[in-house]
Write a protein that holds these residues in place. Structure first.
Motif: not given
Length: 807
Positions: A79-80, A83, A86, A88, A258
């Protein structure tokens, strides 16, 4: 837990199908000798050389995800990473999962049991500054003194702790909060703020060398303010540019920044195209190339091209071959490079001549010939039609340039890019495939002469019939699958069989449609001059061409009979007249070799000399009643005649009698003795690297690895442990004590099997070099081998070899 242990556990937990995917993606890690445990596989996968080989095979999203992990550090949660990229949104997240899956198949990035992503340690070294970011603050502070740390904390308004480690931790904790860093920089002087914002968006500057005696104070306005607060860090000696820590750069880039992530390839304009049209165009291009390639190699067989002193075949020889074969420079270069790679051509002294394999190749059908050349082109580690370098200088063919992995990946990327086009569609303009190739293989090399991306490569593919109507042809699909049998079958389906007859016209031309057979080409090349080559080849008969055949010992009737056997009708009357007229004129004037001439005014005396048995060794032959020619030099002829009692007189070149007077002999002046000096010659031997291609049975290897223990015991032949596999392993291990057992096995296998190997060698001077070695001979404690780096034979000390990698 080390990277090796986490990767070993990851591999041990894979099922057979997933492990087979890893084995196929990283074949270098299972090259002979085969690994005997998962731990050994993991060790090979984590070698820097192995990682460097895997990166060029990856598409852009995989490289972008890997670069982000290299910049921000691992372990990192999925998940990191999403993020940071960018990614997501559902569609982007799905593409990110696919990229991570591909990286896992290459054993470059893998998750542990908790879902944390780990990265192969050597992967971080692939980028000098990933994402334009420098090292973390904790790493940069290693060279900062305790007093300097105290000053930073005071400038930041923090109370300094007593120990250095606590001070460094306090600075790291402060800068690890993006909001505190942003608030601090917002209060900075304008010069410092502009400097920091500019540095945050640019890659770190390389280390600069400062001359002794020169001033090292080259600080930019505002830099001292940033240095005092740890926003920029200099090394402990104060030299080089100030470096911005990773945490500071990310804080300055802001929460909305990002890393770049392009999950989808660039769009290309496509049009519908039928498979029949693609096959038809591919067949026409492949047929034309097959015929021209045969003509080029036939011209090389008739007159092998000379090599330049610097190596390769120069522009003059390429133009001569192209004129003889009626082929342009592009076809000549592709044919020479692919034929040389396939073993059809080889070096013969200062020339390049066909090898023994060429004769068998020339007797095959055009489809079999083309399949050999296409397979060689597919695996060629260079761009054969690159005619100029970056400076615009002409490049010779067969120059022996170092292998270009980026060129090879560009070819693979082109096939994959074309295969990903919608079914039944092709690009409107072939050049639109260039950006797609750059997406599929970002590390591929484009030719310096390209006006658009990969234009030279795309033109080669169209010329060979691999691309047709902007789409991948069946030939290209077979190459992409690396299926030799399928490639041969497609070639037989698309290409017609060799033509064995010619249409001979009254205009003294012979026209052959399609690819002429080898006997037909040989016959027409010996009697006529080739004018065109391609889908149809044209030869023209002339008095000179027929005379050339007669000079080769052919008889007029024989020429007429052979031409009649390959003609699809009766021989035209003008050709018969041409052969008869050339035969009538041939030999009316003759040139005979002679070392000297014997002539006189008495025919009977010269007839006596010609019949004399004692003069038979002179090779006398009577040309006229008063003229003999001798096959021996004048001095020897004079001596032989005088020995038999004759009294000949010697003549000069102008016909006057030559006066023979022997001058008295005198000793030459003896020069003063000189000290002899010896100059060592430099011999050069050229070796073609023998391909040590031991195919690994993926499924059998996977089955053995799944049943093998995770770790293999180290051998201990003098104790109670496992003995060495071979005597060579035991000898190498006894001297090369710094090598791991895996490296010992690799080196011993290369010595026993005669394969090429790459080693990291530390010379007596302490310099580290990576050398590719072949023709290895063990003479413990030394290793004799041919060094490709020095292009000469060298002797290496086993104890100075620090690592071993496949070549």
């Amino acid at each position: 837990m080390t990277y090796r242990s986490t990767l070993t556990a990851r591999l041990a937990g894979l099922d057979g199908a997933r492990l087979a995917r890893v084995v196929m993606a990283r074949k270098d890690a299972v090259a002979p000798p085969e690994p005997r445990s998962m731990e050994e596989v993991a060790e090979r996968l984590l070698r820097p050389g192995s990682v460097a080989l895997a990166l060029p095979r990856l598409p852009l999203p995989c490289l972008q995800a890997a670069e982000t992990l290299a910049a921000l550090g691992t372990p990192m949660s999925r998940s990191a990473l999403a993020r940071a990229l960018g990614a997501t949104a559902p569609a982007a997240a799905q593409e990110l999962d696919a990229a991570l899956e591909a990286l896992a198949d290459h054993a470059l990035v893998w998750p542990d049991g908790d879902g944390e992503l780990y990265m192969a340690a050597p992967l971080r070294q692939a980028w000098d500054a990933p994402l334009g970011l420098d090292a973390p603050l904790e790493e940069l502070l290693e060279g900062v003194t305790s007093e300097e740390l105290r000053g930073m904390l005071v400038a930041l308004g923090l109370k300094p702790p007593g120990a250095r480690r606590q001070r460094a931790a306090a600075v790291v904790e402060h800068h690890g909060d993006p909001q505190r860093v942003a608030s601090l920089i917002a209060k900075a002087p304008s010069a410092a703020r502009e400097l920091l914002e500019r540095r945050a968006r640019s890659a770190p500057r390389p280390t600069e060398f400062i001359m002794f005696g020169a001033s090292g104070d080259d600080s930019q306005p505002g830099e001292r303010w940033a240095l005092d607060r740890g926003l920029l860090i200099r090394n402990r000696h104060g030299y080089g540019p100030a470096r911005m820590p990773l945490e500071v750069a990310l804080a300055l880039r802001g929460p909305d920044w990002h890393a770049p992530f392009d999950p989808l390839p660039p769009s290309a304009r496509v049009v519908p195209v039928g498979s029949a049209a693609v096959e038809q165009e591919a067949a026409a291009a492949a047929t034309a190339f097959a015929a021209q390639a045969a003509s080029v190699l036939s011209a090389c067989s008739a007159s092998p091209p000379a090599r330049l002193k610097s190596g390769g075949i120069g522009a003059r020889e390429l133009a001569r071959i192209g004129k003889a074969a009626q082929a342009d420079d592009t076809v000549v270069r592709i044919t020479l490079e692919t034929a040389y790679a396939a073993g059809l051509l080889g070096r013969d002294g200062n020339r390049v001549a066909p090898s023994g394999a060429y004769d068998a190749w020339a007797e095959q059908e055009p489809a079999e010939r083309l399949a050999v050349l296409l397979q060689a082109w597919h695996n060629l580690a260079l761009t054969p039609t690159q005619a100029r370098d970056e400076d615009g200088k002409a490049l010779p063919a067969l120059a022996g340039a170092p292998p270009c992995g980026g060129c090879l990946q560009a070819r693979y990327g082109l096939l994959h890019a074309a295969a990903q086009l919608p079914a039944g569609h092709g690009v409107t303009v072939a050049s639109e495939l260039g950006p797609l190739v750059a997406w599929h293989r970002p590390l591929a090399d484009s030719s310096p002469q390209d006006g658009t991306l990969f234009a030279t490569l795309i033109r080669e593919a169209e010329l060979l019939g691999v691309l047709a109507r902007g789409a991948l042809s069946p030939l290209g699909n077979a190459l992409m699958e690396d299926d030799v049998a399928e490639l041969a079958a497609v070639c037989r389906r698309l290409l017609p069989t060799a033509t064995r007859t010619a249409r001979i016209g009254a205009d003294l031309t012979a026209v052959v449609t399609g690819t002429p057979s080898a006997p037909l080409s040989t016959l027409l090349d010996s009697i006529a001059d080739r004018e065109t080559s391609g889908t149809a080849s044209v030869w023209r008969f002339s008095a000179d061409s027929v005379r050339r055949a007669l000079d080769a010992g052919r008889l007029p009737d024989e020429l007429s009979a052979e031409l009649a056997s390959i003609a699809d009708g009766p021989l035209p009357q003008p050709l018969s007249y041409l052969i008869a007229d050339a035969a009538r004129r041939h030999g009316r004037v003759r040139v005979a070799p002679a070392c000297c001439v014997i002539h006189g005014d008495e025919p009977a005396l010269l007839a006596e000399l010609a019949a004399h048995r004692g003069l038979a060794s002179l090779g006398l032959r009577q040309l006229a009643p008063t003229v003999l020619v001798s096959g021996s030099p004048p001095d020897r002829t004079l001596a032989a005649l005088r020995d038999q009692g004759y009294a000949p007189a010697a003549e000069a070149a102008d016909g006057t009698v030559r006066i023979e007077k022997t001058p008295p002999r005198r000793a030459a002046a003896v020069p003063a003795p000189r000290k002899a000096t010896a100059k060592a010659g430099t011999g050069r031997s050229t070796y073609r690297a023998a391909e040590a291609s031991a195919a690994v049975g993926s499924h059998a290897l996977v089955a053995r690895l799944l049943t093998a223990p995770p770790t293999a015991p180290e051998p201990d032949p003098f104790g109670t442990g496992v003995p060495f596999g071979t005597d060579t392993e035991e000898i190498v291990a006894g001297y090369a004590k710094q090598l791991t057992y895996t490296d010992v096995r690799q080196l011993a296998h290369a010595i026993d099997s005669g394969t090429t190997i790459t080693v990291e060698y530390v010379a007596a001077s302490g310099s580290h070099t990576v050398r590719t070695l072949s023709h290895l001979a063990l003479d413990a404690p030394y290793l004799e081998a041919w060094c490709h780096l020095r292009d000469a034979e060298r002797v290496f000390t086993l104890s100075r070899i620090h690592s071993v990698m496949p070549a």
